[in-house]
Design an enzyme around this catalytic site. Structure first.
Site, short mmCIF file in Angstrom:
data_model
loop_
_atom_site.label_atom_id
_atom_site.label_comp_id
_atom_site.label_asym_id
_atom_site.label_seq_id
_atom_site.Cartn_x
_atom_site.Cartn_y
_atom_site.Cartn_z
N GLY A 15 79.13 -42.57 88.72
CA GLY A 15 79.29 -42.48 87.26
C GLY A 15 78.04 -42.88 86.50
O GLY A 15 78.10 -43.37 85.37
N GLU A 153 71.84 -31.60 93.44
CA GLU A 153 72.42 -32.94 93.34
C GLU A 153 73.38 -33.16 94.50
O GLU A 153 74.16 -32.27 94.85
CB GLU A 153 73.17 -33.05 92.00
N LYS A 236 57.94 -54.30 90.00
CA LYS A 236 58.73 -54.85 91.10
C LYS A 236 59.45 -53.73 91.86
O LYS A 236 59.40 -53.66 93.10
CB LYS A 236 59.74 -55.82 90.51
N CYS A 393 94.34 -20.26 77.28
CA CYS A 393 95.07 -20.04 78.53
C CYS A 393 96.54 -20.47 78.40
O CYS A 393 97.30 -19.81 77.71
CB CYS A 393 94.35 -20.70 79.70
N GLY A 395 97.60 -22.56 76.52
CA GLY A 395 97.76 -22.69 75.07
C GLY A 395 98.16 -21.37 74.44
O GLY A 395 98.97 -21.32 73.50
N MET A 396 97.62 -20.26 74.93
CA MET A 396 98.02 -18.94 74.43
C MET A 396 99.43 -18.61 74.92
O MET A 396 100.27 -18.12 74.16
CB MET A 396 97.07 -17.83 74.87
N HIS A 519 89.13 -18.79 79.24
CA HIS A 519 88.58 -20.13 78.97
C HIS A 519 87.20 -19.98 78.35
O HIS A 519 86.18 -20.18 79.03
CB HIS A 519 88.49 -20.94 80.27
N GLU A 521 85.64 -21.88 76.58
CA GLU A 521 84.88 -23.14 76.57
C GLU A 521 83.80 -23.18 77.65
O GLU A 521 82.79 -23.85 77.50
CB GLU A 521 85.83 -24.35 76.71
N1 GLN Z 1 99.46 -22.26 84.33
C1 GLN Z 1 99.10 -21.06 83.65
C2 GLN Z 1 98.81 -19.92 84.61
O1 GLN Z 1 98.62 -20.14 85.78
C3 GLN Z 1 97.88 -21.32 82.77
C4 GLN Z 1 96.65 -21.68 83.54
C5 GLN Z 1 95.59 -22.31 82.68
O2 GLN Z 1 95.84 -22.76 81.58
N2 GLN Z 1 94.39 -22.40 83.20
O3 GLN Z 1 98.79 -18.79 84.21
#
Ligand code: GLN
Length: 546
Positions: A15, A153, A236, A393, A395-396, A519, A521
């Site tokens: 970390g 890394e 040192k 994902c 969320g949709m 995704h 992001e």
């Molecule tokens: N669990 C959902 C699926 O497999 C959404 C996956 C996710 O949000 N990455 O379709």
């Protein structure tokens, strides 16, 4: 193109921000015209982190070519602004899998298969190679744009049992290609002891001794510390660890993560790395990066958005989402505060209180049923109160479940993932997923194209009709419900080019309600904020003005 190698190991504790330090060096070398790529070698035995619990391991990052990787690869991509590939994350599991497959095929011709040379050879073969790689003779390179630098890394901490084959592989590799073609940076901790009011070098000495005991001499020692290292401390460490004093660098905490390359530039990290690699070190062009940090540090506005998830006990589980939100803030000269909302705590009764003062609600991806009704309540609150909403994902998928239940009127609507017996499976298994039994690596992964409706908010934001985003899911919108959704006011704004998969949706009647099966992001970069996140933050700022 000739390749030079920079290995990065960690000492004393985990970390330490080893990945960020490595990525900062990548940015500094790229700013000097070098081609930079990065890899992470993780000593754990899982094939990839795809099946690991995000609360334990943090986010699973997905590459363009569809591999589930360690979250450090997200940092690498954000810092060096390059797409990485399936070769960028190697685990002990992958290494053994390959060696054992060869053994079963009889490739070893009756020999005994051993850690040295078979495992170490497999590790070495996975160190980045360029098309015309010739490690010898690279010192003749005069132009930085003719040379590639691979920063590699090693996960974990020197001294861990499981990292030993990796360190042994590095030792052999340095011997094979020459030390000046493969250097090592050791990132370590120099703790401050309050009682005696001093910085302590002993842990660093001990971890460097561990490396030396394995036949590895670090070239550069980067010390994480709370306080600046004075000259005496540097001397040192240099003396005990066998490095020149100007190769002992400090790495202090920074206010903005992306500032680290600039801070390490002051410490001459790239210069000493180039010196050790015996390559030229031209003046860097860091102007774009510096002005990005400037606007980051001097925001003109502030906005709060809620992130509603079930893994919020470990913020790293959503690291790319958090970073993309901040990039979206920079695009709008705003700083973004995140209100972490545990989806298990939300219900229709307390949403008003939980989302009080929030100007945007984001529901990210996820798996499993815990907290799912809370996510649906959060989406309902956003939809019915005109609060900007971004769904990613899962969320949709939940935005569609909520809409099917409350607007279309199918009160039992659900995703087949969480309620296989629902009368209205508005989200169901993709046909190619039927019969798949293994859970590792079998999702729909990586970059897929999507065609946007020209008359949509998404199109206005992306500014192009065909877009590509990375995916990681098993379920999709059930096409039998497309008509019911659209007739009730939902726009299916993005569809796969073959017309099969609903990729994006939005609600035209709402101030800003956009969700995607992908995704996005993963593709946001601090110097190139993602349009959806920039649009979401812009909408949140408008909501605040009201
Ligand atoms: N669990 C959902 C699926 O497999 C959404 C996956 C996710 O949000 N990455 O379709």
């Amino acid at each position: 193109m000739p390749v030079k190698y920079v290995f990065v190991t960690g000492g004393v504790v985990s970390g330490l921000g080893k990945g960020i330090t490595a990525a900062s060096l990548g940015r500094l070398l790229k700013a000097r015209g070098y081609h930079v790529t990065m890899q992470k070698f993780d000593p754990y035995i899982n094939i990839d982190p795809g099946t690991m619990n995000p609360v334990q391991h943090g986010e699973v990052f997905v590459t363009e070519d569809g591999v589930e990787t360690d979250l450090d690869l997200g940092h690498y991509e954000r810092f060096i602004d390059e797409n990485l590939t399936k070769n960028s994350n190697v685990t002990t599991g992958k290494v053994y899998w390959t060696v054992l497959t060869k053994e079963r095929r009889g490739d070893f011709g009756g020999g005994t298969v051993q850690v040295i040379p078979h495992i170490t050879d497999e590790i070495k073969s996975r160190f980045h190679r360029s098309g015309e790689q010739t490690a010898s003779g690279v010192s003749d390179c005069l132009h930085s744009d003719d040379m590639e630098i691979a920063i590699i890394e090693v996960g974990g901490t020197v001294g861990d049992i499981e990292s030993q084959p990796f360190l042994e592989a590095i030792r052999q590799f340095q011997h094979d290609v020459g030390h000046e073609n493969a250097i090592l940076i050791h990132v370590t901790l120099v703790p401050y002891l309050k009682v005696s009011e001093e910085l302590k070098t002993k842990p660093t000495q001990a971890s460097v001794k561990d490396l030396q005991g394995m036949g590895i001499q670090p070239d550069i020692i980067v010390c994480r510390s709370e306080l600046p290292l004075d000259d005496g401390i540097r001397s040192k460490i240099a003396q005990f660890c066998n490095v020149p004093k100007n190769h002992v660098l400090q790495n202090l905490d920074v206010e903005v993560l992306y500032e680290l390359p600039l801070v390490m530039e002051q410490e001459h990290l790239a210069e000493v790395a180039c010196e050790s690699l015996r390559i030229p070190c031209p003046q860097p062009d860091l102007s774009e990066w510096s002005s990005m940090i400037e606007s980051w540090k001097h925001p003109q506005k502030q906005v709060t958005v809620a992130l509603v998830g079930k893994y919020i006990s470990l913020h790293d589980a959503y690291i790319s989402v958090v970073e993309a939100l901040k990039h979206g803030g920079v695009a709008n000269h705003a700083s973004v505060s995140i209100r972490w909302v545990d989806s298990e705590e939300v219900n229709d009764g307390n949403a008003a209180e939980i989302f009080d003062g929030v100007n945007g609600i984001l529901v990210p991806g996820g798996f499993g049923s815990r907290g799912i009704e809370g996510k649906i309540s959060a989406i309902r609150w956003a939809r019915t109160h005109g609060i900007p909403f971004l769904g990613l994902c899962l969320g949709m998928q939940m935005a569609i479940v909520e809409f099917a239940r409350d607007v279309v009127g199918y009160s039992d609507a659900h995703t087949a993932e969480l309620d296989p017996d629902t009368g209205h499976p508005v989200i169901h298994l993709m046909p190619d997923q039927n019969g798949v039994e293994d859970i590792g690596g079998t999702l729909r992964l990586g970059s897929y194209p999507c065609v946007l409706d020209k008359n949509s908010r998404a199109y206005a934001l992306y500014g192009q009709e065909t877009i590509h985003e990375r995916h990681r899911h098993r379920y999709e919108v059930n096409n039998d419900y497309r008509q019911a959704l659209t007739e009730n006011g939902m726009k299916l704004s993005g569809i796969s080019p073959d017309g099969r998969i609903v990729e994006m949706i939005e609600l035209p009647e709402h101030p800003w309600f956009v969700a995607t099966q992908a995704h996005p992001e993963f593709k946001s970069r601090p110097n190139r904020p993602h349009p959806l996140f920039a649009g979401f933050i812009e909408a949140a700022l408008k909501n605040q003005d009201k």
